[in-house]
Design a protein around this motif. Structure first.
Motif, PDB file in Angstrom:
ATOM      1  N   ASN A  66       0.845  -1.204   0.000  1.00 58.30           N
ATOM      2  CA  ASN A  66       0.000   0.000   0.000  1.00 58.30           C
ATOM      3  C   ASN A  66       0.873   1.244   0.000  1.00 58.30           C
ATOM      4  N   GLY A  67       0.547   2.172  -0.870  1.00 59.30           N
ATOM      5  CA  GLY A  67       1.293   3.424  -0.901  1.00 59.30           C
ATOM      6  C   GLY A  67       2.582   3.345  -1.690  1.00 59.30           C
ATOM      7  N   ALA A  68       2.838   2.221  -2.348  1.00 59.20           N
ATOM      8  CA  ALA A  68       4.096   2.067  -3.094  1.00 59.20           C
ATOM      9  C   ALA A  68       4.119   2.930  -4.362  1.00 59.20           C
ATOM     10  N   GLY A  69       2.936   3.410  -4.779  1.00 55.81           N
ATOM     11  CA  GLY A  69       2.884   4.273  -5.951  1.00 55.81           C
ATOM     12  C   GLY A  69       2.249   3.636  -7.169  1.00 55.81           C
ATOM     13  N   LYS A  70       1.587   2.503  -6.990  1.00 58.29           N
ATOM     14  CA  LYS A  70       0.997   1.784  -8.128  1.00 58.29           C
ATOM     15  C   LYS A  70      -0.077   2.629  -8.828  1.00 58.29           C
ATOM     16  N   SER A  71      -1.039   3.119  -8.043  1.00 50.75           N
ATOM     17  CA  SER A  71      -2.109   3.922  -8.652  1.00 50.75           C
ATOM     18  C   SER A  71      -1.543   5.203  -9.246  1.00 50.75           C
ATOM     19  N   THR A  72      -0.578   5.782  -8.574  1.00 51.35           N
ATOM     20  CA  THR A  72       0.024   7.022  -9.081  1.00 51.35           C
ATOM     21  C   THR A  72       0.718   6.777 -10.419  1.00 51.35           C
ATOM     22  N   LEU A  73       1.399   5.648 -10.550  1.00 49.51           N
ATOM     23  CA  LEU A  73       2.056   5.328 -11.818  1.00 49.51           C
ATOM     24  C   LEU A  73       1.008   5.177 -12.928  1.00 49.51           C
ATOM     25  N   SER A 133      -3.626  11.486 -15.981  1.00 52.56           N
ATOM     26  CA  SER A 133      -4.442  12.145 -14.967  1.00 52.56           C
ATOM     27  C   SER A 133      -3.523  12.971 -14.079  1.00 52.56           C
ATOM     28  N   TYR A 134      -2.277  12.501 -13.919  1.00 53.09           N
ATOM     29  CA  TYR A 134      -1.233  13.261 -13.235  1.00 53.09           C
ATOM     30  C   TYR A 134      -0.168  13.613 -14.253  1.00 53.09           C
ATOM     31  N   LEU A 135       0.404  14.797 -14.112  1.00 61.59           N
ATOM     32  CA  LEU A 135       1.536  15.183 -14.946  1.00 61.59           C
ATOM     33  C   LEU A 135       2.808  14.589 -14.361  1.00 61.59           C
TER      34      LEU A 135
HETATM   35  N1  LIG Z   1      -2.930  13.489  -5.312  1.00 58.09           N
HETATM   36  C1  LIG Z   1      -2.028  13.180  -4.355  1.00 58.09           C
HETATM   37  N2  LIG Z   1      -1.487  14.138  -3.568  1.00 58.09           N
HETATM   38  C2  LIG Z   1      -0.560  13.831  -2.632  1.00 58.09           C
HETATM   39  N3  LIG Z   1      -0.102  12.586  -2.407  1.00 58.09           N
HETATM   40  C3  LIG Z   1      -0.596  11.594  -3.155  1.00 58.09           C
HETATM   41  C4  LIG Z   1      -1.579  11.823  -4.179  1.00 58.09           C
HETATM   42  N4  LIG Z   1      -1.887  10.629  -4.761  1.00 58.09           N
HETATM   43  C5  LIG Z   1      -1.127   9.714  -4.137  1.00 58.09           C
HETATM   44  N5  LIG Z   1      -0.354  10.288  -3.172  1.00 58.09           N
HETATM   45  C6  LIG Z   1       0.604   9.597  -2.319  1.00 58.09           C
HETATM   46  O1  LIG Z   1       1.499   8.854  -3.118  1.00 58.09           O
HETATM   47  C7  LIG Z   1       1.820   7.618  -2.484  1.00 58.09           C
HETATM   48  C8  LIG Z   1       1.482   6.481  -3.412  1.00 58.09           C
HETATM   49  O2  LIG Z   1       0.052   6.337  -3.472  1.00 58.09           O
HETATM   50  P1  LIG Z   1      -0.667   5.308  -4.445  1.00 58.09           P
HETATM   51  O3  LIG Z   1      -0.081   5.481  -5.791  1.00 58.09           O
HETATM   52  O4  LIG Z   1      -2.126   5.501  -4.293  1.00 58.09           O
HETATM   53  O5  LIG Z   1      -0.202   3.908  -3.825  1.00 58.09           O
HETATM   54  P2  LIG Z   1      -0.719   2.433  -4.135  1.00 58.09           P
HETATM   55  O6  LIG Z   1      -1.712   2.502  -5.246  1.00 58.09           O
HETATM   56  O7  LIG Z   1       0.530   1.666  -4.481  1.00 58.09           O
HETATM   57  O8  LIG Z   1      -1.311   1.931  -2.860  1.00 58.09           O
HETATM   58  C9  LIG Z   1       1.035   7.582  -1.180  1.00 58.09           C
HETATM   59  O9  LIG Z   1       1.895   7.974  -0.137  1.00 58.09           O
HETATM   60  C10 LIG Z   1      -0.071   8.586  -1.406  1.00 58.09           C
HETATM   61  O10 LIG Z   1      -0.479   9.175  -0.198  1.00 58.09           O
END
Ligand SMILES: Nc1ncnc2c1ncn2[C@@H]1O[C@H](COP(=O)(O)OP(=O)(O)O)[C@@H](O)[C@H]1O
Ligand SMILES: [Mg+2]
Length: 243
Positions: A45-52, A59-61
């Motif tokens: 959790n929080g590794a950055g999967k969704s962010t990637l 959706s993110y730059l």
């Molecule tokens: N829009 C955002 N603003 C600030 N921090 C974010 C945002 N989106 C994600 N994060 C942070 O980036 C890190 C990775 O989140 P996320 O990609 O959701 O992890 P995962 O999907 O691997 O569980 C987390 O610490 C989360 O709090």
């Protein structure tokens, strides 16, 4: 093999203004993906999967790095492409499946599912026929087809979401835990659909809560957990290095 995606030294961080600090979601990720390849993203959790995934979908730059997407019109860097190009690519070439349906007021389930086909030029009647076929395949009851999804249960909304997201084959499909809240038969329908799309050439990057669900589709795995050595040594040669 047909190259679909080349990600080079991609990084994304967030400024946390309220804390006066910034945090790095992931750093210097490089990967390639060919047609019909299925890449599993894992990490705690929080590794950055969704962010990637969101950064790939724009959706993110991105903070830095390149996302070279081989579109049907040539190579385009998604990290730098104009919004109008991103909108077009999302319509026809890049799909994103999340856990959540974006229901819209007074749009029926069948119209929502038919919409991507309508945008692709299908006639209203053919699009509706195909939409109903996929609603049925994912197990949405017939009585719900003309109803508004806002009132559906979480599982029913997710089935509508899948039907809409997977109705048109895309070149690149991003999946963020699409099986959450699905019953067993809808999960099986999803795996069938993903297998068919893969066979047609769709390249996929996915996060799955239970990767065993898609075991037979996985070609490679990337672990985004910082400072990990691969925990499955027998797959080491199939694991991309993430620095
Ligand atoms: N829009 C955002 N603003 C600030 N921090 C974010 C945002 N989106 C994600 N994060 C942070 O980036 C890190 C990775 O989140 P996320 O990609 O959701 O992890 P995962 O999907 O691997 O569980 C987390 O610490 C989360 O709090
Ligand atoms: Mg996530």
């Amino acid at each position: 093999m047909t190259r679909i995606l080349e990600v080079r030294a991609l990084s994304k961080g967030f400024d946390m203004h309220h804390l006066g600090a910034s945090m790095q979601a992931f750093e210097a990720i490089s990967l390639t993906l060919d047609a019909s390849e299925f890449l599993l993203l894992k990490g705690r959790n929080g590794a950055g999967k969704s962010t990637l995934l969101r950064t790939l979908y724009r959706s993110y730059l991105a903070q830095s790095g390149e996302i070279l997407f081989h579109s049907s019109h040539g190579v385009i860097d998604l990290a730098r492409a104009a919004d109008v190009d991103i909108t077009l690519l999302r319509r026809t070439e890049i799909g994103f499946v999340t856990q959540f349906l974006q229901a819209r007021p007074r749009v029926s389930a069948e119209a929502l599912v038919a919409e991507p086909l309508r945008l692709a030029g299908w006639t209203a009647e053919a699009a509706l026929d195909e939409a109903r076929h996929w609603l049925d395949a994912f197990g949405v009851k017939r009585t719900l087809w003309p109803a508004y999804p806002a009132t559906f249960s979480g599982g029913e909304q997710q089935k509508v979401n899948l039907a809409r997201a997977l109705i048109l084959p895309q070149r690149l499909l991003l999946l963020d835990e699409p099986t959450a809240s699905l019953d067993a038969s809808a999960r099986a329908a999803l795996i069938d659909r993903l297998a068919a799309l893969k066979a047609q050439g769709t390249a996929m990057i996915g996060v799955f809560h239970h990767p065993g669900d898609v075991a037979q589709l996985i070609d490679r795995t990337i672990d985004l957990t910082p400072d990990t050595t691969p925990d499955t040594p027998q797959q080491e040669d199939r694991t991309d290095v993430v620095v």
